[in-house]
Design an enzyme around this catalytic site. Structure first.
Site, PDB file in Angstrom:
ATOM      1  N   SER A 132      10.274  -0.690 -12.152  1.00 46.33           N
ATOM      2  CA  SER A 132       8.829  -0.669 -12.677  1.00 46.33           C
ATOM      3  C   SER A 132       8.878   0.176 -13.686  1.00 46.33           C
ATOM      4  CB  SER A 132       7.511  -0.240 -11.998  1.00 46.33           C
ATOM      5  OG  SER A 132       6.928   0.107 -12.402  1.00 46.33           O
ATOM      6  N   ALA A 133       8.281  -0.350 -14.727  1.00 49.35           N
ATOM      7  CA  ALA A 133       8.668   0.685 -16.565  1.00 49.35           C
ATOM      8  C   ALA A 133       8.250   2.171 -15.896  1.00 49.35           C
ATOM      9  CB  ALA A 133       7.843   0.083 -17.521  1.00 49.35           C
ATOM     10  N   THR A 134       7.720   2.247 -14.172  1.00 48.29           N
ATOM     11  CA  THR A 134       7.190   3.690 -14.229  1.00 48.29           C
ATOM     12  C   THR A 134       8.251   4.833 -14.115  1.00 48.29           C
ATOM     13  OG1 THR A 134       5.509   4.769 -12.859  1.00 48.29           O
ATOM     14  CG2 THR A 134       7.134   3.586 -12.446  1.00 48.29           C
ATOM     15  N   TYR A 172       5.523   7.028  -6.551  1.00 51.56           N
ATOM     16  CA  TYR A 172       4.953   5.874  -6.139  1.00 51.56           C
ATOM     17  C   TYR A 172       6.421   5.308  -7.073  1.00 51.56           C
ATOM     18  CZ  TYR A 172       5.049   1.305  -8.413  1.00 51.56           C
ATOM     19  OH  TYR A 172       5.950  -0.116  -8.735  1.00 51.56           O
ATOM     20  N   ASN A 194       4.766  -8.818   5.126  1.00 51.22           N
ATOM     21  CA  ASN A 194       3.658  -8.033   6.459  1.00 51.22           C
ATOM     22  C   ASN A 194       2.268  -8.078   6.013  1.00 51.22           C
ATOM     23  OD1 ASN A 194       3.303  -6.917   4.581  1.00 51.22           O
ATOM     24  ND2 ASN A 194       4.056  -4.671   6.198  1.00 51.22           N
ATOM     25  N   ASN A 239      -1.012  -6.952   2.134  1.00 51.80           N
ATOM     26  CA  ASN A 239      -1.382  -6.651   1.034  1.00 51.80           C
ATOM     27  C   ASN A 239      -1.409  -8.025   0.267  1.00 51.80           C
ATOM     28  OD1 ASN A 239      -3.025  -6.044  -1.724  1.00 51.80           O
ATOM     29  ND2 ASN A 239      -1.204  -5.090  -2.677  1.00 51.80           N
ATOM     30  N   VAL A 262     -13.374   2.926 -19.047  1.00 53.77           N
ATOM     31  CA  VAL A 262     -11.985   2.564 -20.628  1.00 53.77           C
ATOM     32  C   VAL A 262     -12.183   4.197 -19.992  1.00 53.77           C
ATOM     33  CG1 VAL A 262     -11.215   2.586 -22.060  1.00 53.77           C
ATOM     34  CG2 VAL A 262     -12.882   1.301 -21.493  1.00 53.77           C
ATOM     35  N   LYS A 293      10.436   3.914  -6.824  1.00 50.78           N
ATOM     36  CA  LYS A 293      11.855   3.318  -7.528  1.00 50.78           C
ATOM     37  C   LYS A 293      13.050   3.784  -8.079  1.00 50.78           C
ATOM     38  CE  LYS A 293       8.672  -0.527  -7.425  1.00 50.78           C
ATOM     39  NZ  LYS A 293       9.608  -2.039  -6.129  1.00 50.78           N
ATOM     40  N   ILE A 345       3.245 -10.982  -7.512  1.00 51.02           N
ATOM     41  CA  ILE A 345       4.245 -11.491  -8.243  1.00 51.02           C
ATOM     42  C   ILE A 345       5.732 -12.711  -7.395  1.00 51.02           C
ATOM     43  CG2 ILE A 345       6.312 -11.062 -10.180  1.00 51.02           C
ATOM     44  CD1 ILE A 345       4.417  -8.045 -10.088  1.00 51.02           C
TER      45      ILE A 345
HETATM   46  C1  WQD Z   1      -3.535  -0.496 -18.322  1.00 59.26           C
HETATM   47  C2  WQD Z   1      -3.887   0.809 -19.208  1.00 59.26           C
HETATM   48  C3  WQD Z   1      -5.417   2.408 -18.578  1.00 59.26           C
HETATM   49  C4  WQD Z   1      -7.696   0.826 -15.341  1.00 59.26           C
HETATM   50  C5  WQD Z   1       0.570   0.754 -13.438  1.00 59.26           C
HETATM   51  C6  WQD Z   1       1.543   1.447 -12.730  1.00 59.26           C
HETATM   52  C7  WQD Z   1       2.890  -0.047 -12.965  1.00 59.26           C
HETATM   53  C8  WQD Z   1       2.929  -1.162 -12.442  1.00 59.26           C
HETATM   54  C9  WQD Z   1       1.713  -1.454 -13.199  1.00 59.26           C
HETATM   55  C10 WQD Z   1       3.120  -1.340 -10.090  1.00 59.26           C
HETATM   56  C11 WQD Z   1      -4.161   2.304 -18.771  1.00 59.26           C
HETATM   57  C12 WQD Z   1      -7.009   1.577 -18.454  1.00 59.26           C
HETATM   58  C13 WQD Z   1      -7.095   0.779 -16.214  1.00 59.26           C
HETATM   59  C14 WQD Z   1      -9.579   1.352 -15.598  1.00 59.26           C
HETATM   60  C15 WQD Z   1      -9.033   1.679 -17.608  1.00 59.26           C
HETATM   61  N1  WQD Z   1       1.715  -1.173 -11.103  1.00 59.26           N
HETATM   62  N2  WQD Z   1      -7.318   1.999 -17.932  1.00 59.26           N
HETATM   63  N3  WQD Z   1      -9.680   1.349 -17.053  1.00 59.26           N
HETATM   64  O1  WQD Z   1      -1.172   2.141 -15.528  1.00 59.26           O
HETATM   65  O2  WQD Z   1      -0.018   0.841 -16.904  1.00 59.26           O
HETATM   66  O3  WQD Z   1       0.507   0.788 -14.742  1.00 59.26           O
HETATM   67  O4  WQD Z   1      -0.220  -0.818 -13.397  1.00 59.26           O
HETATM   68  O5  WQD Z   1       4.278  -2.171 -10.743  1.00 59.26           O
HETATM   69  O6  WQD Z   1       4.141   0.949 -12.571  1.00 59.26           O
HETATM   70  O7  WQD Z   1       2.038   2.445 -13.226  1.00 59.26           O
HETATM   71  O8  WQD Z   1      -1.567   0.145 -15.617  1.00 59.26           O
HETATM   72  O9  WQD Z   1      -3.599  -1.726 -15.468  1.00 59.26           O
HETATM   73  O10 WQD Z   1      -3.580   0.629 -14.227  1.00 59.26           O
HETATM   74  O11 WQD Z   1      -3.268   0.690 -16.779  1.00 59.26           O
HETATM   75  O12 WQD Z   1      -8.472   1.995 -18.796  1.00 59.26           O
HETATM   76  O13 WQD Z   1     -10.068   0.151 -14.602  1.00 59.26           O
HETATM   77  O14 WQD Z   1      -5.811   0.427 -19.219  1.00 59.26           O
HETATM   78  O15 WQD Z   1      -5.765   3.885 -18.682  1.00 59.26           O
HETATM   79  O16 WQD Z   1      -4.650   2.471 -20.268  1.00 59.26           O
HETATM   80  P1  WQD Z   1      -0.779   1.658 -16.203  1.00 59.26           P
HETATM   81  P2  WQD Z   1      -2.754   0.025 -15.187  1.00 59.26           P
END
Ligand code: WQD
Length: 343
Positions: free
Chosen positions: A124-126, A148, A32, A35, A216, A152, A12
């Site tokens: 993050s929306a987390t 994590y 740094n 990543n 999935v 935040k 980003i």
């Molecule tokens: C999306 C959907 C999974 C991988 C995370 C962090 C968030 C931000 C974005 C940092 C979900 C499904 C995923 C796979 C799958 N990160 N999935 N198979 O979990 O919504 O958000 O990443 O800022 O803080 O929480 O993103 O892309 O991991 O998952 O089925 O191999 O895809 O279950 O429904 P997530 P994601």
């Protein structure tokens, strides 16, 4: 304006640096490269024809950081630098607290010492935890479901208290939903190391043939097709949100939080099908058990950013996938990390 971007070589960060340069800002980057790769910024400079000052530095190196920020004396800071793998944070919580929270504290001390009180924070929306009140609005109760997310949340609360203690501060907390896609050139994009945690880069690697199928994580959620629903947002829209926040902060003090999402929910299977359609490649998948910690649905109420920042996402799923696919095809192995880039 002179903007210091921490983590500016990252996914980003690099897209935001590109937009800042195109808007005529002077940009310094601190990274740094734990990543990320300097290659992303070399390409940003080629794409924009503008120079970026790049400083390899860790936010935990307090004294060098204080000196650099004092030397640069930026007008504003955009703070992306941080660890962000949910699963990793569960196994290494102290590393996440040290890197994300202590690193941010060091940055804030350096900014205060230099008199720079304008900050955009990458949140993050987390922080909405497992809230089921959808669409998510900025006043939704916050909670953490993993280290994590807790870093935040802690940083957001620190910034609220900092702004309350000193009216000089102007702080924008931006809560990203699911950043995906890449710059239309295909030159910069998401370059996850090892097995991608996130869905979209994983699907891209299946489409390119680097991985054999998509797992999935659950098809028994209470959603239209049973799979997880998320608010995917194009990284260029996300970058534009940062410039809108900087503009808002140049006219307002205090702290504010804004969702950066589209307001549109998309399921895992819809993502897989879109990728197959755009790439014209088969994208095999198998349904496996739910991933612990996942919520069924998460998507933004994007109105506050529209009303206050004058920003809204413009790009839809097709463009997210087209741009992601172009980056993946042109860079099957991401940024080749020359040995000189990383010891
Ligand atoms: C999306 C959907 C999974 C991988 C995370 C962090 C968030 C931000 C974005 C940092 C979900 C499904 C995923 C796979 C799958 N990160 N999935 N198979 O979990 O919504 O958000 O990443 O800022 O803080 O929480 O993103 O892309 O991991 O998952 O089925 O191999 O895809 O279950 O429904 P997530 P994601």
């Amino acid at each position: 304006m002179h903007v210091l971007v921490t983590g500016g070589a990252g996914y980003i960060g690099s897209h935001t640096v590109l937009l800042l340069l195109n808007e005529g800002h002077t940009v310094s980057v601190l990274d740094n490269f734990s990543n990320s790769s300097p290659e992303s910024l070399r390409r940003v400079q080629n794409l924009t024809g503008r120079e970026v000052a790049v400083y390899e530095m860790d936010l935990l190196d307090r004294e060098p950081l204080m000196q650099l920020v004092s030397q640069l004396s930026p007008d504003a800071v955009v703070h992306f630098a941080g660890l962000k793998a949910v699963g990793e944070s569960v196994s290494k919580p102290l590393q996440y607290y040290r890197n994300n929270v202590v690193g941010t504290l060091n940055l804030l001390d350096a900014m205060s010492a230099t008199g720079c009180t304008s900050l955009v924070f990458s949140s993050s929306a987390t922080v909405y935890g497992e809230s089921t009140e959808l669409p998510l609005v900025e006043t939704t109760a916050r909670s953490a479901t993993n280290p994590y997310g807790r870093t935040k949340l802690h940083i957001e609360e620190m910034l609220e208290e900092l702004a309350a203690s000193d009216p000089q501060w102007s702080i924008a907390t931006l809560r990203y939903f699911n950043p995906v896609g890449a710059h239309e050139s295909g030159q910069i994009g998401e370059d996850p190391q090892g097995i991608p945690n996130n869905l979209m880069p994983f699907v891209a690697q299946v489409a390119i043939g680097k991985r054999d199928k998509v797992n999935v994580f659950g098809a028994d959620y209470a959603t239209a097709d049973g799979t997880g629903v998320r608010d995917y947002i194009h990284v260029m829209d996300l970058a534009a949100g940062h410039l809108a926040a900087l503009d808002y902060m140049s006219k307002h003090n205090g702290v504010g939080a804004w969702n950066l999402g589209t307001g549109q929910g998309t399921s895992v299977l819809e993502v897989v099908q879109a990728f197959s359609r755009v790439s014209k490649r088969d994208v095999p998948y198998t349904i496996v058990a739910r991933r612990s910690g996942d919520v069924a649905e998460s998507y933004a109420h994007p109105e506050k950013a529209m009303l206050e920042l004058g920003w809204k996402a413009e790009r839809g799923l097709e463009q997210m996938v087209e741009d992601m696919w172009r980056w993946q095809e042109q860079n099957p192995d991401g940024y080749i990390r020359a040995t000189s880039d990383k010891d």
